[in-house]
Scaffold this motif. Structure first.
Motif, PDB file in Angstrom:
ATOM      1  N   SER A  59       0.857  -1.187   0.000  1.00 18.92           N
ATOM      2  CA  SER A  59       0.000   0.000   0.000  1.00 18.92           C
ATOM      3  C   SER A  59       0.886   1.228   0.000  1.00 18.92           C
ATOM      4  O   SER A  59       1.750   1.374   0.867  1.00 18.92           O
ATOM      5  CB  SER A  59      -0.896   0.014   1.239  1.00 18.92           C
ATOM      6  OG  SER A  59      -1.819  -1.035   1.176  1.00 18.92           O
ATOM      7  N   VAL A  60       0.679   2.085  -0.987  1.00 15.42           N
ATOM      8  CA  VAL A  60       1.447   3.324  -1.107  1.00 15.42           C
ATOM      9  C   VAL A  60       0.458   4.480  -1.235  1.00 15.42           C
ATOM     10  O   VAL A  60      -0.681   4.282  -1.664  1.00 15.42           O
ATOM     11  CB  VAL A  60       2.404   3.295  -2.321  1.00 15.42           C
ATOM     12  CG1 VAL A  60       3.458   2.221  -2.146  1.00 15.42           C
ATOM     13  CG2 VAL A  60       1.661   3.103  -3.615  1.00 15.42           C
ATOM     14  N   PRO A  61       0.856   5.686  -0.887  1.00 15.66           N
ATOM     15  CA  PRO A  61      -0.057   6.829  -1.012  1.00 15.66           C
ATOM     16  C   PRO A  61      -0.483   7.050  -2.462  1.00 15.66           C
ATOM     17  O   PRO A  61       0.331   6.952  -3.377  1.00 15.66           O
ATOM     18  CB  PRO A  61       0.766   8.009  -0.503  1.00 15.66           C
ATOM     19  CG  PRO A  61       1.801   7.403   0.370  1.00 15.66           C
ATOM     20  CD  PRO A  61       2.114   6.062  -0.237  1.00 15.66           C
ATOM     21  N   TYR A  62      -1.781   7.364  -2.649  1.00 15.49           N
ATOM     22  CA  TYR A  62      -2.296   7.694  -3.980  1.00 15.49           C
ATOM     23  C   TYR A  62      -1.567   8.917  -4.525  1.00 15.49           C
ATOM     24  O   TYR A  62      -1.136   8.928  -5.666  1.00 15.49           O
ATOM     25  CB  TYR A  62      -3.807   7.943  -3.907  1.00 15.49           C
ATOM     26  CG  TYR A  62      -4.359   8.659  -5.105  1.00 15.49           C
ATOM     27  CD1 TYR A  62      -4.404   8.035  -6.347  1.00 15.49           C
ATOM     28  CD2 TYR A  62      -4.805   9.966  -5.016  1.00 15.49           C
ATOM     29  CE1 TYR A  62      -4.886   8.694  -7.464  1.00 15.49           C
ATOM     30  CE2 TYR A  62      -5.298  10.625  -6.131  1.00 15.49           C
ATOM     31  CZ  TYR A  62      -5.337   9.992  -7.353  1.00 15.49           C
ATOM     32  OH  TYR A  62      -5.809  10.652  -8.448  1.00 15.49           O
ATOM     33  N   MET A  63      -1.466   9.941  -3.708  1.00 17.97           N
ATOM     34  CA  MET A  63      -0.665  11.118  -4.038  1.00 17.97           C
ATOM     35  C   MET A  63       0.426  11.197  -2.974  1.00 17.97           C
ATOM     36  O   MET A  63       0.109  11.358  -1.797  1.00 17.97           O
ATOM     37  CB  MET A  63      -1.507  12.394  -4.008  1.00 17.97           C
ATOM     38  CG  MET A  63      -2.479  12.508  -5.149  1.00 17.97           C
ATOM     39  SD  MET A  63      -3.540  13.949  -5.043  1.00 17.97           S
ATOM     40  CE  MET A  63      -2.383  15.285  -5.077  1.00 17.97           C
ATOM     41  N   PRO A  64       1.675  11.058  -3.340  1.00 20.05           N
ATOM     42  CA  PRO A  64       2.740  10.986  -2.338  1.00 20.05           C
ATOM     43  C   PRO A  64       2.822  12.186  -1.402  1.00 20.05           C
ATOM     44  O   PRO A  64       3.348  12.079  -0.311  1.00 20.05           O
ATOM     45  CB  PRO A  64       4.017  10.887  -3.172  1.00 20.05           C
ATOM     46  CG  PRO A  64       3.580  10.448  -4.511  1.00 20.05           C
ATOM     47  CD  PRO A  64       2.183  10.916  -4.698  1.00 20.05           C
ATOM     48  N   ASP A  65       2.269  13.326  -1.814  1.00 25.80           N
ATOM     49  CA  ASP A  65       2.407  14.517  -0.973  1.00 25.80           C
ATOM     50  C   ASP A  65       1.131  14.892  -0.236  1.00 25.80           C
ATOM     51  O   ASP A  65       1.063  15.949   0.379  1.00 25.80           O
ATOM     52  CB  ASP A  65       2.890  15.698  -1.811  1.00 25.80           C
ATOM     53  CG  ASP A  65       1.854  16.172  -2.812  1.00 25.80           C
ATOM     54  OD1 ASP A  65       0.965  15.385  -3.170  1.00 25.80           O
ATOM     55  OD2 ASP A  65       1.947  17.331  -3.241  1.00 25.80           O
ATOM     56  N   LEU A  66       0.098  14.054  -0.241  1.00 23.03           N
ATOM     57  CA  LEU A  66      -1.198  14.387   0.352  1.00 23.03           C
ATOM     58  C   LEU A  66      -1.375  13.736   1.723  1.00 23.03           C
ATOM     59  O   LEU A  66      -1.329  12.511   1.847  1.00 23.03           O
ATOM     60  CB  LEU A  66      -2.329  13.936  -0.577  1.00 23.03           C
ATOM     61  CG  LEU A  66      -3.744  14.248  -0.146  1.00 23.03           C
ATOM     62  CD1 LEU A  66      -3.981  15.757  -0.123  1.00 23.03           C
ATOM     63  CD2 LEU A  66      -4.738  13.579  -1.075  1.00 23.03           C
ATOM     64  N   VAL A  67      -1.568  14.571   2.757  1.00 22.34           N
ATOM     65  CA  VAL A  67      -1.759  14.086   4.131  1.00 22.34           C
ATOM     66  C   VAL A  67      -2.898  14.896   4.761  1.00 22.34           C
ATOM     67  O   VAL A  67      -2.928  16.118   4.656  1.00 22.34           O
ATOM     68  CB  VAL A  67      -0.474  14.276   4.970  1.00 22.34           C
ATOM     69  CG1 VAL A  67      -0.670  13.771   6.385  1.00 22.34           C
ATOM     70  CG2 VAL A  67       0.722  13.598   4.320  1.00 22.34           C
ATOM     71  N   PHE A  68      -3.822  14.192   5.425  1.00 30.56           N
ATOM     72  CA  PHE A  68      -4.909  14.838   6.164  1.00 30.56           C
ATOM     73  C   PHE A  68      -4.649  14.659   7.656  1.00 30.56           C
ATOM     74  O   PHE A  68      -4.348  13.548   8.092  1.00 30.56           O
ATOM     75  CB  PHE A  68      -6.259  14.192   5.824  1.00 30.56           C
ATOM     76  CG  PHE A  68      -6.669  14.347   4.393  1.00 30.56           C
ATOM     77  CD1 PHE A  68      -7.349  15.476   3.973  1.00 30.56           C
ATOM     78  CD2 PHE A  68      -6.395  13.360   3.464  1.00 30.56           C
ATOM     79  CE1 PHE A  68      -7.739  15.629   2.654  1.00 30.56           C
ATOM     80  CE2 PHE A  68      -6.781  13.492   2.144  1.00 30.56           C
ATOM     81  CZ  PHE A  68      -7.457  14.627   1.739  1.00 30.56           C
ATOM     82  N   VAL A  69      -4.784  15.739   8.425  1.00 34.07           N
ATOM     83  CA  VAL A  69      -4.544  15.672   9.872  1.00 34.07           C
ATOM     84  C   VAL A  69      -5.700  16.344  10.609  1.00 34.07           C
ATOM     85  O   VAL A  69      -6.085  17.469  10.272  1.00 34.07           O
ATOM     86  CB  VAL A  69      -3.204  16.346  10.257  1.00 34.07           C
ATOM     87  CG1 VAL A  69      -2.978  16.272  11.749  1.00 34.07           C
ATOM     88  CG2 VAL A  69      -2.048  15.698   9.526  1.00 34.07           C
ATOM     89  N   HIS A  70      -6.230  15.654  11.623  1.00 30.83           N
ATOM     90  CA  HIS A  70      -7.349  16.171  12.419  1.00 30.83           C
ATOM     91  C   HIS A  70      -6.809  16.713  13.740  1.00 30.83           C
ATOM     92  O   HIS A  70      -6.774  16.024  14.760  1.00 30.83           O
ATOM     93  CB  HIS A  70      -8.372  15.066  12.665  1.00 30.83           C
ATOM     94  CG  HIS A  70      -9.601  15.551  13.350  1.00 30.83           C
ATOM     95  ND1 HIS A  70     -10.084  14.970  14.488  1.00 30.83           N
ATOM     96  CD2 HIS A  70     -10.453  16.564  13.065  1.00 30.83           C
ATOM     97  CE1 HIS A  70     -11.174  15.604  14.868  1.00 30.83           C
ATOM     98  NE2 HIS A  70     -11.419  16.571  14.017  1.00 30.83           N
ATOM     99  N   LYS A  71      -6.366  17.939  13.711  1.00 31.94           N
ATOM    100  CA  LYS A  71      -5.883  18.670  14.891  1.00 31.94           C
ATOM    101  C   LYS A  71      -6.281  20.125  14.720  1.00 31.94           C
ATOM    102  O   LYS A  71      -6.578  20.578  13.616  1.00 31.94           O
ATOM    103  CB  LYS A  71      -4.355  18.585  15.019  1.00 31.94           C
ATOM    104  CG  LYS A  71      -3.827  17.251  15.458  1.00 31.94           C
ATOM    105  CD  LYS A  71      -4.076  17.053  16.914  1.00 31.94           C
ATOM    106  CE  LYS A  71      -3.455  15.764  17.403  1.00 31.94           C
ATOM    107  NZ  LYS A  71      -3.811  15.473  18.766  1.00 31.94           N
ATOM    108  N   THR A  72      -6.238  20.867  15.811  1.00 28.00           N
ATOM    109  CA  THR A  72      -6.496  22.300  15.696  1.00 28.00           C
ATOM    110  C   THR A  72      -5.270  22.958  15.074  1.00 28.00           C
ATOM    111  O   THR A  72      -4.164  22.414  15.102  1.00 28.00           O
ATOM    112  CB  THR A  72      -6.771  22.935  17.068  1.00 28.00           C
ATOM    113  OG1 THR A  72      -5.598  22.804  17.875  1.00 28.00           O
ATOM    114  CG2 THR A  72      -7.969  22.289  17.747  1.00 28.00           C
ATOM    115  N   ARG A  73      -5.476  24.129  14.548  1.00 25.83           N
ATOM    116  CA  ARG A  73      -4.365  24.857  13.911  1.00 25.83           C
ATOM    117  C   ARG A  73      -3.275  25.157  14.934  1.00 25.83           C
ATOM    118  O   ARG A  73      -2.082  25.058  14.632  1.00 25.83           O
ATOM    119  CB  ARG A  73      -4.916  26.149  13.285  1.00 25.83           C
ATOM    120  CG  ARG A  73      -3.923  26.961  12.507  1.00 25.83           C
ATOM    121  CD  ARG A  73      -3.649  26.363  11.148  1.00 25.83           C
ATOM    122  NE  ARG A  73      -2.561  27.042  10.483  1.00 25.83           N
ATOM    123  CZ  ARG A  73      -2.681  27.803   9.418  1.00 25.83           C
ATOM    124  NH1 ARG A  73      -3.856  28.000   8.879  1.00 25.83           N
ATOM    125  NH2 ARG A  73      -1.631  28.371   8.880  1.00 25.83           N
ATOM    126  N   ALA A  74      -3.679  25.482  16.165  1.00 27.67           N
ATOM    127  CA  ALA A  74      -2.697  25.785  17.218  1.00 27.67           C
ATOM    128  C   ALA A  74      -1.855  24.552  17.563  1.00 27.67           C
ATOM    129  O   ALA A  74      -0.661  24.674  17.859  1.00 27.67           O
ATOM    130  CB  ALA A  74      -3.416  26.299  18.464  1.00 27.67           C
TER     131      ALA A  74
END
Length: 186
Positions: A59-74
């Motif tokens: 399993s490899v990333p569909y787009m190597p540079d795409l990451v989603f993160v669920h955190k606040t901006r701070a």
């Protein structure tokens, strides 16, 4: 996307500037952090490689540079500053330095669909032309019960696929569905 600006309940879209064949890309580093383990999502696809004369599937990333993160901006700002090859994706045509974000409800729906599907194909909006997709449908029953999306049809294909969109990121996932669970949405 505007809902994320007023509340911090969203998934920020990040870029990993490391090479696609890097040994330790940013999404792996983020997943290894104790407080980030369940907050990182990367759309993965299956690829076959030949290593030492043997064929292996990974399993490899569909787009190597795409990451989603669920955190606040701070919470996320110090992490992004500490990792040299990680940065926010910014909204094209938006305000200066407006970070791209996906509302939590939309992202959870997308992740659930991808995790429950047997096979997933990813497309950018440029790849999916209007003649490939049809009516709005809802899945009733089965493992994908309640999902709503567009029906994707390919010529001479016996397989029905449901397209689920992440409009903010120009990304769609095509998920194989059984014909008996399809219901048209009016």
């Amino acid at each position: 996307m505007d809902a994320c600006l007023t509340t911090d309940d969203c998934w920020y879209v990040l870029r990993d500037l490391a090479r696609p064949n890097a040994k330790n890309p940013a999404y792996k580093q983020l997943q290894e952090m104790p407080d980030m383990k369940d907050c990182v999502f990367v759309p993965l696809k299956q690829c076959a490689f030949v290593e030492f004369g043997k064929r292996v599937v990974r399993s490899v990333p569909y787009m190597p540079d795409l990451v989603f993160v669920h955190k606040t901006r701070a919470e996320l700002d110090p992490v992004v500053r500490s990792m040299e090859l990680l940065q926010y994706r910014y909204v094209r045509g938006g305000r200066q330095f407006e970070a791209m974000a996906v509302p939590h409800e939309v992202m959870v729906r997308f992740m659930e669909a991808v995790r429950q599907a047997k096979s997933v194909e990813y497309f950018s909006y440029d790849q999916v032309s209007p003649h490939f997709y049809g009516k709005q449908i809802r899945i009733v029953g089965g493992r994908l019960d309640g999902l709503v999306g567009r029906l994707m049809g390919k010529r001479d294909s016996k397989v029905k696929r449901l397209l689920i969109d992440l409009e903010e990121c120009n990304l769609s996932a095509a998920i194989q569905v059984e014909a008996e669970y399809i219901q048209l949405v009016k």
